[in-house]
Design a protein around this motif. Structure first.
Motif, PDB file in Angstrom:
ATOM      1  N   GLY A 256      10.531  -5.712  -3.670  1.00 27.97           N
ATOM      2  CA  GLY A 256      11.230  -4.860  -4.733  1.00 27.97           C
ATOM      3  C   GLY A 256      10.575  -4.491  -5.945  1.00 27.97           C
ATOM      4  N   SER A 257       9.588  -5.173  -6.530  1.00 25.20           N
ATOM      5  CA  SER A 257       9.030  -5.067  -7.806  1.00 25.20           C
ATOM      6  C   SER A 257       7.785  -3.994  -7.448  1.00 25.20           C
ATOM      7  CB  SER A 257       8.240  -6.527  -8.232  1.00 25.20           C
ATOM      8  OG  SER A 257       9.502  -7.215  -8.702  1.00 25.20           O
ATOM      9  N   ALA A 258       7.134  -4.307  -6.387  1.00 27.57           N
ATOM     10  CA  ALA A 258       6.246  -3.419  -5.800  1.00 27.57           C
ATOM     11  C   ALA A 258       6.737  -1.651  -5.684  1.00 27.57           C
ATOM     12  CB  ALA A 258       5.373  -3.693  -4.721  1.00 27.57           C
ATOM     13  N   TYR A 259       7.801  -1.966  -5.003  1.00 31.14           N
ATOM     14  CA  TYR A 259       8.638  -0.582  -4.799  1.00 31.14           C
ATOM     15  C   TYR A 259       8.923   0.228  -5.896  1.00 31.14           C
ATOM     16  CZ  TYR A 259       9.627  -1.988   0.056  1.00 31.14           C
ATOM     17  OH  TYR A 259       9.660  -2.314   1.633  1.00 31.14           O
ATOM     18  N   ARG A 260       9.450  -0.755  -7.096  1.00 29.79           N
ATOM     19  CA  ARG A 260       9.811  -0.056  -8.429  1.00 29.79           C
ATOM     20  C   ARG A 260       8.686   0.390  -9.109  1.00 29.79           C
ATOM     21  NH1 ARG A 260      11.025  -3.537 -11.563  1.00 29.79           N
ATOM     22  NH2 ARG A 260      12.024  -2.362 -12.990  1.00 29.79           N
ATOM     23  N   ALA A 261       7.284  -0.184  -8.878  1.00 31.24           N
ATOM     24  CA  ALA A 261       6.120   0.148  -9.467  1.00 31.24           C
ATOM     25  C   ALA A 261       5.884   1.782  -8.937  1.00 31.24           C
ATOM     26  CB  ALA A 261       4.949  -0.685  -9.072  1.00 31.24           C
ATOM     27  N   PHE A 262       5.861   1.937  -7.490  1.00 33.76           N
ATOM     28  CA  PHE A 262       5.837   3.375  -7.153  1.00 33.76           C
ATOM     29  C   PHE A 262       6.946   4.142  -7.638  1.00 33.76           C
ATOM     30  CE2 PHE A 262       3.588   1.102  -3.370  1.00 33.76           C
ATOM     31  CZ  PHE A 262       2.308   1.961  -3.483  1.00 33.76           C
ATOM     32  N   HIS A 263       7.885   3.427  -7.830  1.00 34.72           N
ATOM     33  CA  HIS A 263       9.091   4.716  -8.272  1.00 34.72           C
ATOM     34  C   HIS A 263       8.890   5.029  -9.702  1.00 34.72           C
ATOM     35  CE1 HIS A 263      13.751   4.965  -9.545  1.00 34.72           C
ATOM     36  NE2 HIS A 263      13.229   6.123  -9.097  1.00 34.72           N
ATOM     37  N   GLY A 264       8.116   3.990 -10.634  1.00 37.10           N
ATOM     38  CA  GLY A 264       8.153   4.019 -11.990  1.00 37.10           C
ATOM     39  C   GLY A 264       6.935   5.206 -12.234  1.00 37.10           C
ATOM     40  N   LEU A 265       6.094   5.174 -11.136  1.00 33.79           N
ATOM     41  CA  LEU A 265       4.970   6.285 -11.127  1.00 33.79           C
ATOM     42  C   LEU A 265       5.427   7.733 -10.881  1.00 33.79           C
ATOM     43  CD1 LEU A 265       1.936   4.573  -8.922  1.00 33.79           C
ATOM     44  CD2 LEU A 265       1.942   5.182 -11.550  1.00 33.79           C
ATOM     45  N   ALA A 266       6.495   7.940 -10.179  1.00 33.17           N
ATOM     46  CA  ALA A 266       7.079   8.983  -9.698  1.00 33.17           C
ATOM     47  C   ALA A 266       8.282   9.204 -10.506  1.00 33.17           C
ATOM     48  CB  ALA A 266       7.477   9.107  -8.187  1.00 33.17           C
ATOM     49  N   ALA A 267       8.770   8.471 -11.363  1.00 32.16           N
ATOM     50  CA  ALA A 267       9.975   8.689 -11.889  1.00 32.16           C
ATOM     51  C   ALA A 267       9.806   9.888 -12.820  1.00 32.16           C
ATOM     52  CB  ALA A 267      10.548   7.377 -12.556  1.00 32.16           C
TER      53      ALA A 267
ATOM     54  N   ASP B 176       0.828  -1.230   0.014  1.00 32.10           N
ATOM     55  CA  ASP B 176       0.124   0.034  -0.093  1.00 32.10           C
ATOM     56  C   ASP B 176       0.709   1.159  -0.038  1.00 32.10           C
ATOM     57  OD1 ASP B 176       0.878   0.331   2.452  1.00 32.10           O
ATOM     58  OD2 ASP B 176      -0.937  -0.045   3.495  1.00 32.10           O
ATOM     59  N   ALA B 177       0.131   2.371  -0.112  1.00 27.63           N
ATOM     60  CA  ALA B 177       1.041   3.695  -0.201  1.00 27.63           C
ATOM     61  C   ALA B 177       1.704   3.934   0.975  1.00 27.63           C
ATOM     62  CB  ALA B 177       0.062   4.665  -0.428  1.00 27.63           C
ATOM     63  N   GLU B 178       1.445   3.388   2.236  1.00 27.14           N
ATOM     64  CA  GLU B 178       2.422   3.360   3.344  1.00 27.14           C
ATOM     65  C   GLU B 178       3.675   2.459   3.185  1.00 27.14           C
ATOM     66  OE1 GLU B 178      -0.873   3.686   4.438  1.00 27.14           O
ATOM     67  OE2 GLU B 178      -0.298   6.131   4.129  1.00 27.14           O
ATOM     68  N   LEU B 179       3.826   1.689   2.258  1.00 22.84           N
ATOM     69  CA  LEU B 179       4.783   0.713   1.957  1.00 22.84           C
ATOM     70  C   LEU B 179       4.541  -0.332   2.765  1.00 22.84           C
ATOM     71  CD1 LEU B 179       7.669   2.673   1.067  1.00 22.84           C
ATOM     72  CD2 LEU B 179       6.100   2.096  -0.342  1.00 22.84           C
ATOM     73  N   SER B 180       3.344  -0.789   3.241  1.00 25.18           N
ATOM     74  CA  SER B 180       3.187  -1.991   3.969  1.00 25.18           C
ATOM     75  C   SER B 180       2.576  -3.124   2.953  1.00 25.18           C
ATOM     76  CB  SER B 180       1.855  -1.949   5.057  1.00 25.18           C
ATOM     77  OG  SER B 180       2.448  -0.901   6.033  1.00 25.18           O
ATOM     78  N   VAL B 181       3.382  -4.367   3.144  1.00 31.03           N
ATOM     79  CA  VAL B 181       2.634  -5.324   2.380  1.00 31.03           C
ATOM     80  C   VAL B 181       1.286  -5.975   3.064  1.00 31.03           C
ATOM     81  CG1 VAL B 181       3.429  -7.839   1.722  1.00 31.03           C
ATOM     82  CG2 VAL B 181       5.185  -6.136   1.983  1.00 31.03           C
ATOM     83  N   PHE B 182       0.277  -6.020   2.261  1.00 26.95           N
ATOM     84  CA  PHE B 182      -0.972  -6.566   3.066  1.00 26.95           C
ATOM     85  C   PHE B 182      -1.651  -7.907   2.271  1.00 26.95           C
ATOM     86  CE2 PHE B 182      -4.116  -4.892   0.093  1.00 26.95           C
ATOM     87  CZ  PHE B 182      -3.513  -3.973  -0.742  1.00 26.95           C
ATOM     88  N   TYR B 183      -0.871  -8.187   1.161  1.00 25.92           N
ATOM     89  CA  TYR B 183      -1.297  -9.279   0.399  1.00 25.92           C
ATOM     90  C   TYR B 183      -0.218 -10.058  -0.129  1.00 25.92           C
ATOM     91  CZ  TYR B 183      -4.283 -12.587  -2.482  1.00 25.92           C
ATOM     92  OH  TYR B 183      -4.734 -13.495  -3.107  1.00 25.92           O
ATOM     93  N   GLU B 184      -0.288 -11.435   0.099  1.00 29.26           N
ATOM     94  CA  GLU B 184       0.829 -12.444  -0.742  1.00 29.26           C
ATOM     95  C   GLU B 184       0.199 -13.465  -1.062  1.00 29.26           C
ATOM     96  OE1 GLU B 184       4.970 -12.771   1.358  1.00 29.26           O
ATOM     97  OE2 GLU B 184       3.986 -11.538   2.741  1.00 29.26           O
ATOM     98  N   ASP B 185       0.698 -14.275  -2.293  1.00 26.97           N
ATOM     99  CA  ASP B 185       0.063 -15.314  -2.771  1.00 26.97           C
ATOM    100  C   ASP B 185       1.229 -15.923  -3.685  1.00 26.97           C
ATOM    101  OD1 ASP B 185      -1.738 -17.228  -2.905  1.00 26.97           O
ATOM    102  OD2 ASP B 185      -3.389 -15.907  -3.131  1.00 26.97           O
ATOM    103  N   SER B 186       0.819 -17.294  -3.980  1.00 24.07           N
ATOM    104  CA  SER B 186       1.915 -17.927  -4.824  1.00 24.07           C
ATOM    105  C   SER B 186       1.229 -19.017  -5.563  1.00 24.07           C
ATOM    106  CB  SER B 186       3.201 -18.325  -4.148  1.00 24.07           C
ATOM    107  OG  SER B 186       2.824 -19.307  -3.162  1.00 24.07           O
TER     108      SER B 186
END
Ligand SMILES: Nc1ncnc2c1ncn2[C@@H]1O[C@H](COP(=O)(O)OP(=O)(O)O)[C@@H](O)[C@H]1O
Ligand SMILES: O=C(CO)[C@@H](O)[C@H](O)COP(=O)(O)O
Length: 536
Positions: free
Chosen positions: A472-483, A26-36
């Motif tokens: 890291g991929s989710a963080y990179r997605a946030f970074h991409g939005l702000a890049a 989420d926007a606070e950088l908490s992981v709230f869902y994981e699946d595999s």
């Protein structure tokens, strides 16, 4: 559930060797869902072991491309069934096992752009691949192509200076060259070649995604300083390769908006952005928020060790990749093929298949293993090129077996001593402030991490999930939005939870391992010369 439904988030994917994984952050950088979705367990019809098929020659290793496609269908259905609110996804990015390649058949782009939301992807993409079993990173069948590539550019050192690595059998350029040489018809019917990472991004985009600079560095084709394909390397591998690869892009690029297939079938917002996917190790570097001076150790199917570098320092061992979060910088990587699957074998043989018995063996044996030391490479190792099991007593006598507990400690100490010795050969030194950041499946095991702390003489930290490539991929997605605003990656992740300390070196460890490391290095040379035979 209602509160969860209202959370804006980014998704991070990982198409790794043994499974497809996803996290929502989420926007606070908490992981709230994981699946595999685990290939061997959840997709038994493909008959993989450890996510792959090892062919009769023992060298060729492939994975069925449709298994990856179906895994994505399954995991998205699981998310939907759990009530996951796709409408809140602002952007997504992802990672793939490195070096593996996917061959899209002529006409596949047409199918990708016109997918029906009423059917799963697997049903619609069945006929889209000119090669159904994709070469993956465990493949070591391209020795001839490696020698050809090095010869074409003036030798191993010249290739390393250009692309960041000497020729490696698993690197994609050599894999493509083999396919072109052995199956020219399939090659000529291929309109696009993707890495596993850019293939996965293409599914989400509904069109071909470019390769990013960081994962592109694992191909022996990209000039890592200029960030363009090397014409000499392309020409040495296969004809018309540049048009089949497309232009590489910076790792934080937005490559497009999500395909209408996912909007209609799952309820993603049409403006959801897809940020370029990258390799699983570069994505882990982002997930662990690696800083200069730290060292990351990933204990997944493969074991890898990586560092942040300001300047590239290509050598004959190890790899230099473009950095996935800072376009000016680089990362160094060492890959050890005999990672988790080797640990699982010794667990099955010496600890009745139980990780807790495996841990007890580590607890009941002392640091240094009374001088007993071993090399465990059931498949041809990458760093260094050794195969077989070799056990030595304190007197350096080779023996054919150890008692079970000694065997387990010899395996884990040996794996970490190899990492320290080869990292030091790259110029890396443990400093007083050094942190070791551990990730991957085996980082769940505290006793394994204690040996890591003792051998390296440095504290070991983990992040809250062992899925650092996904995070890291989710963080990179946030970074991409702000890049677009030139926001540095460190600024984006500054609120992310700090890594947690899990092991500190035991007093006296450095004295024990100083001597043992020297013996390990000496015996490694001995085993290497036995494997290679006498110099000609
Ligand atoms: N408690 C444990 N101790 C040691 N290894 C473990 C433990 N739990 C899981 N693993 C290892 O983690 C591996 C999977 O790691 P993971 O990073 O998820 O792999 P990948 O991303 O390559 O698919 C398994 O093969 C297993 O051997
Ligand atoms: O070949 C390499 C790195 O060069 C491997 O690290 C692959 O990227 C596979 O990763 P895992 O599935 O083990 O995480």
């Amino acid at each position: 559930m209602a509160e969860r439904a209202a959370r804006h988030c980014c998704l991070g994917w990982d198409f790794s060797t043994q499974q497809v994984k996803v996290v929502a952050v989420d926007a606070e950088l908490s992981v709230f869902y994981e699946d595999s979705v685990h290939f061997d367990r959840d997709l038994v019809e493909f008959g993989t072991q450890g996510g792959v098929h090892v062919h009769k020659d023992g060298l060729t290793v492939t994975s069925p491309v449709l298994m990856w496609v179906q895994a994505l269908d399954i995991i998205l259905e699981k998310m939907k069934a759990s009530g996951f609110d796709f409408s809140q996804v602002l952007a997504l990015s992802g990672a793939g096992q490195q070096h593996g390649s996917v061959y899209w058949k002529t006409g596949a782009s047409q199918v990708l752009t016109s997918l029906s939301p009423d059917l799963p992807l697997r049903e619609q993409l069945q006929a889209c691949f000119s090669i159904s079993n994709c070469p993956v990173w465990m493949d070591s069948s391209t020795a001839a192509q490696c020698r050809q590539l090095e010869a074409a550019v003036g030798g191993a050192q010249a290739l390393s200076l250009l692309t960041g690595s000497r020729a490696y059998e698993r690197f994609t350029g050599n894999q493509i060259a083999k396919i072109y040489q052995q199956n020219p018809e399939a090659y000529s019917h291929t309109e696009r070649i993707s890495l596993v990472s850019s293939f996965a991004a293409s599914l989400f985009l509904g069109s071909y995604s470019p390769v990013d600079y960081s994962d592109g560095s694992g191909m022996n084709l990209l000039q890592i300083q200029d960030k363009v394909w090397s014409q000499a390397c392309l020409g040495a591998c296969a004809p018309r390769l540049e048009e089949k690869l497309g232009r590489p892009v910076p790792s934080c690029s937005i490559v497009g908006a999500i395909s209408s297939y996912f909007v209609q079938r799952y309820g993603f917002p049409p403006e959801c952005k897809v940020v370029a996917f990258t390799g699983d190790n570069p994505a882990s570097l982002a997930g662990m928020r690696l800083e200069e001076g730290d060292i990351a150790v990933s204990l997944g199917t493969s074991d890898t060790l990586f560092l942040w570098l300001q300047e590239p320092t290509p050598a004959l061992e190890g790899h230099i990749f473009c950095n996935p979060v800072d376009p000016q910088h680089y990362m160094a990587l060492l890959c050890f093929k005999n990672g988790s699957l080797m640990r699982e074998k010794i667990r099955d043989e010496s600890a009745s298949g139980s990780w807790s018995k495996f841990s007890k063996a580590l607890q009941s044996t002392g640091m240094g293993n009374s001088g007993n030391l071993g090399f465990y490479f059931d498949v041809m190792e990458i760093t260094p090129e050794i195969i077989g099991r070799h056990r030595f007593t304190a007197e350096n006598h080779e023996v054919s077996a150890f008692p079970q507990d000694v065997e387990i400690r010899a395996l884990i100490e040996g794996q970490f001593m190899a990492k320290k010795i080869h990292a030091e050969a790259l110029g890396y030194r443990v400093m007083p402030k050094t942190k070791i950041l551990a990730t991957g499946g085996a980082s769940h095991n505290r006793d394994i991490l204690q040996v890591l702390a003792d051998v390296f003489g440095a504290p070991v930290y983990v992040i809250d999930t062992a899925n650092s490539a996904c995070v890291g991929s989710a963080y990179r997605a946030f970074h991409g939005l702000a890049a677009g605003t030139d926001m540095p990656f460190a600024e984006i992740v500054k609120l992310a939870p700090n890594p947690r300390l899990v092991a500190t070196p035991t007093p006296g460890a450095s004295q024990v391992y100083e001597a043992l490391l020297q013996r390990y290095a000496m015996l490694e040379q001995r085993v290497l010369s036995q494997t290679r035979g006498p110099p000609e």
